[in-house]
Enzyme design. Structure first.
Site, PDB file in Angstrom:
ATOM      1  N   ASP A   1       0.956  -1.126  -0.086  1.00  0.00           N
ATOM      2  CA  ASP A   1      -0.078   0.035  -0.159  1.00  0.00           C
ATOM      3  C   ASP A   1       0.881   0.968  -0.122  1.00  0.00           C
ATOM      4  O   ASP A   1       1.895   1.333   0.736  1.00  0.00           O
ATOM      5  CB  ASP A   1      -1.055  -0.048   1.209  1.00  0.00           C
ATOM      6  CG  ASP A   1      -2.099   1.042   1.069  1.00  0.00           C
ATOM      7  OD1 ASP A   1      -3.151   0.442   0.881  1.00  0.00           O
ATOM      8  OD2 ASP A   1      -1.873   2.077   1.028  1.00  0.00           O
TER       9      ASP A   1
ATOM     10  N   ASN B   1     -12.817  -3.392   2.953  1.00  0.00           N
ATOM     11  CA  ASN B   1     -13.423  -2.163   3.151  1.00  0.00           C
ATOM     12  C   ASN B   1     -14.593  -2.346   1.968  1.00  0.00           C
ATOM     13  O   ASN B   1     -14.034  -2.429   0.697  1.00  0.00           O
ATOM     14  CB  ASN B   1     -12.789  -0.835   3.038  1.00  0.00           C
ATOM     15  CG  ASN B   1     -11.950  -0.599   4.270  1.00  0.00           C
ATOM     16  OD1 ASN B   1     -12.059  -1.034   5.449  1.00  0.00           O
ATOM     17  ND2 ASN B   1     -10.802  -0.205   4.162  1.00  0.00           N
TER      18      ASN B   1
ATOM     19  N   GLY C   1     -15.895   2.515   4.011  1.00  0.00           N
ATOM     20  CA  GLY C   1     -14.578   3.292   3.750  1.00  0.00           C
ATOM     21  C   GLY C   1     -13.799   2.932   2.736  1.00  0.00           C
ATOM     22  O   GLY C   1     -12.594   3.137   2.452  1.00  0.00           O
ATOM     23  N   GLN C   2     -14.444   2.603   1.864  1.00  0.00           N
ATOM     24  CA  GLN C   2     -13.763   2.021   0.578  1.00  0.00           C
ATOM     25  C   GLN C   2     -13.524   3.290  -0.436  1.00  0.00           C
ATOM     26  O   GLN C   2     -14.444   3.937  -0.755  1.00  0.00           O
ATOM     27  CB  GLN C   2     -14.639   0.889  -0.453  1.00  0.00           C
ATOM     28  CG  GLN C   2     -13.809   0.437  -1.721  1.00  0.00           C
ATOM     29  CD  GLN C   2     -14.713  -0.702  -2.258  1.00  0.00           C
ATOM     30  OE1 GLN C   2     -15.764  -0.932  -2.021  1.00  0.00           O
ATOM     31  NE2 GLN C   2     -14.418  -1.189  -3.368  1.00  0.00           N
ATOM     32  N   SER C   3     -12.077   3.396  -1.023  1.00  0.00           N
ATOM     33  CA  SER C   3     -12.172   4.436  -1.577  1.00  0.00           C
ATOM     34  C   SER C   3     -11.698   4.296  -3.078  1.00  0.00           C
ATOM     35  O   SER C   3     -11.552   4.963  -3.922  1.00  0.00           O
ATOM     36  CB  SER C   3     -10.835   5.361  -1.188  1.00  0.00           C
ATOM     37  OG  SER C   3      -9.568   4.685  -1.021  1.00  0.00           O
TER      38      SER C   3
ATOM     39  N   HIS D   1     -10.329  -5.430  -3.043  1.00  0.00           N
ATOM     40  CA  HIS D   1      -9.058  -5.648  -2.527  1.00  0.00           C
ATOM     41  C   HIS D   1      -8.937  -6.057  -1.015  1.00  0.00           C
ATOM     42  O   HIS D   1      -9.943  -5.790  -0.299  1.00  0.00           O
ATOM     43  CB  HIS D   1      -7.895  -4.497  -2.708  1.00  0.00           C
ATOM     44  CG  HIS D   1      -8.888  -3.086  -2.323  1.00  0.00           C
ATOM     45  ND1 HIS D   1      -9.668  -2.381  -2.829  1.00  0.00           N
ATOM     46  CD2 HIS D   1      -8.580  -2.364  -1.067  1.00  0.00           C
ATOM     47  CE1 HIS D   1     -10.088  -1.371  -2.229  1.00  0.00           C
ATOM     48  NE2 HIS D   1      -9.163  -1.225  -0.978  1.00  0.00           N
TER      49      HIS D   1
ATOM     50  N   HIS E   1      -6.870  -5.772   2.262  1.00  0.00           N
ATOM     51  CA  HIS E   1      -5.742  -5.146   2.986  1.00  0.00           C
ATOM     52  C   HIS E   1      -5.275  -6.371   3.840  1.00  0.00           C
ATOM     53  O   HIS E   1      -5.776  -6.946   4.563  1.00  0.00           O
ATOM     54  CB  HIS E   1      -6.255  -4.138   4.088  1.00  0.00           C
ATOM     55  CG  HIS E   1      -6.829  -3.028   3.038  1.00  0.00           C
ATOM     56  ND1 HIS E   1      -5.872  -1.671   2.903  1.00  0.00           N
ATOM     57  CD2 HIS E   1      -7.963  -2.698   2.592  1.00  0.00           C
ATOM     58  CE1 HIS E   1      -6.796  -0.727   2.177  1.00  0.00           C
ATOM     59  NE2 HIS E   1      -7.957  -1.434   2.146  1.00  0.00           N
TER      60      HIS E   1
HETATM   61  P1  AMP Z   1      -9.674   1.408   0.495  1.00  0.00           P
HETATM   62  O1  AMP Z   1      -9.891   2.770   1.180  1.00  0.00           O
HETATM   63  O2  AMP Z   1     -10.019   0.173   1.301  1.00  0.00           O
HETATM   64  O3  AMP Z   1     -10.261   1.422  -1.039  1.00  0.00           O
HETATM   65  O4  AMP Z   1      -8.231   1.172   0.165  1.00  0.00           O
HETATM   66  C1  AMP Z   1      -7.515   1.446  -1.099  1.00  0.00           C
HETATM   67  C2  AMP Z   1      -5.891   1.806  -0.579  1.00  0.00           C
HETATM   68  O5  AMP Z   1      -5.286   1.808  -1.760  1.00  0.00           O
HETATM   69  C3  AMP Z   1      -5.482   2.610   0.381  1.00  0.00           C
HETATM   70  O6  AMP Z   1      -5.187   2.044   1.557  1.00  0.00           O
HETATM   71  C4  AMP Z   1      -4.582   3.444  -0.523  1.00  0.00           C
HETATM   72  O7  AMP Z   1      -3.625   3.950   0.229  1.00  0.00           O
HETATM   73  C5  AMP Z   1      -4.207   2.612  -1.463  1.00  0.00           C
HETATM   74  N1  AMP Z   1      -3.559   3.149  -2.737  1.00  0.00           N
HETATM   75  C6  AMP Z   1      -3.983   4.052  -3.368  1.00  0.00           C
HETATM   76  N2  AMP Z   1      -3.428   4.272  -4.489  1.00  0.00           N
HETATM   77  C7  AMP Z   1      -2.581   3.527  -4.390  1.00  0.00           C
HETATM   78  C8  AMP Z   1      -1.198   3.205  -5.418  1.00  0.00           C
HETATM   79  N3  AMP Z   1      -0.934   3.891  -6.489  1.00  0.00           N
HETATM   80  N4  AMP Z   1      -0.460   2.141  -4.860  1.00  0.00           N
HETATM   81  C9  AMP Z   1      -0.343   1.365  -3.711  1.00  0.00           C
HETATM   82  N5  AMP Z   1      -1.582   1.764  -2.998  1.00  0.00           N
HETATM   83  C10 AMP Z   1      -2.593   2.640  -3.230  1.00  0.00           C
END
Ligand code: AMP
Length: 117
Positions: free
Chosen positions: A33, A90, A96-98, A103, A105
């Site tokens: 991450d 998430n 809290g999924q962004s 994926h 974690h």
């Molecule tokens: P979520 O908030 O569960 O959707 O997790 C998305 C994760 O992707 C977050 O922990 C971010 O830090 C991670 N993330 C976003 N962009 C990148 C990237 N380019 N390389 C690695 N991790 C990333």
């Protein structure tokens, strides 16, 4: 984000942006991450585009099992199995999924609190 726009994870799969990859096979990819929330923070993603657990179908059973087996193997390879770790998925806005690409974690290397925020 429109459905036709590539997610950041699809760009990593397609090698359009770099990532610190720790594992890859025909079905999935795992990488560090970019904003680690623990000393070890790995993301395990399927190569096919599934937006979240909401979209999972019965036909995804084998893939999901594979992702969990790979998750366990990566934790072992990184030496965090005996101390323990947390796997988080998430899901959606309240989860809290962004990034809208499924994926897992893997968080490890420190004692994690419960409940999460
Ligand atoms: P979520 O908030 O569960 O959707 O997790 C998305 C994760 O992707 C977050 O922990 C971010 O830090 C991670 N993330 C976003 N962009 C990148 C990237 N380019 N390389 C690695 N991790 C990333």
């Amino acid at each position: 984000m429109s459905d036709t726009q590539k997610t950041i994870f699809k760009k990593i799969i397609d090698r359009e942006i770099p990532a610190k990859i720790v594992y890859e096979d025909e079905l999935c990819l795992a990488f560090h991450d970019v904003s680690p929330q623990a000393p070890t923070h790995i993301l395990v993603i399927p190569k096919i585009e599934i937006r979240s657990l909401v979209e999972i179908k019965k036909s995804d059973k084998e893939l999901l099992g594979h992702l969990l087996v790979v998750t366990s193997e990566i934790a072992a390879k990184l030496g965090v199995s005996s101390a323990g770790y947390r796997v988080v998925v998430n899901t959606g806005q309240n989860g809290g999924q962004s990034v809208p690409h499924l994926h897992f974690h893997i968080l490890a290397g420190r004692a994690l609190t419960w409940p999460p925020g």
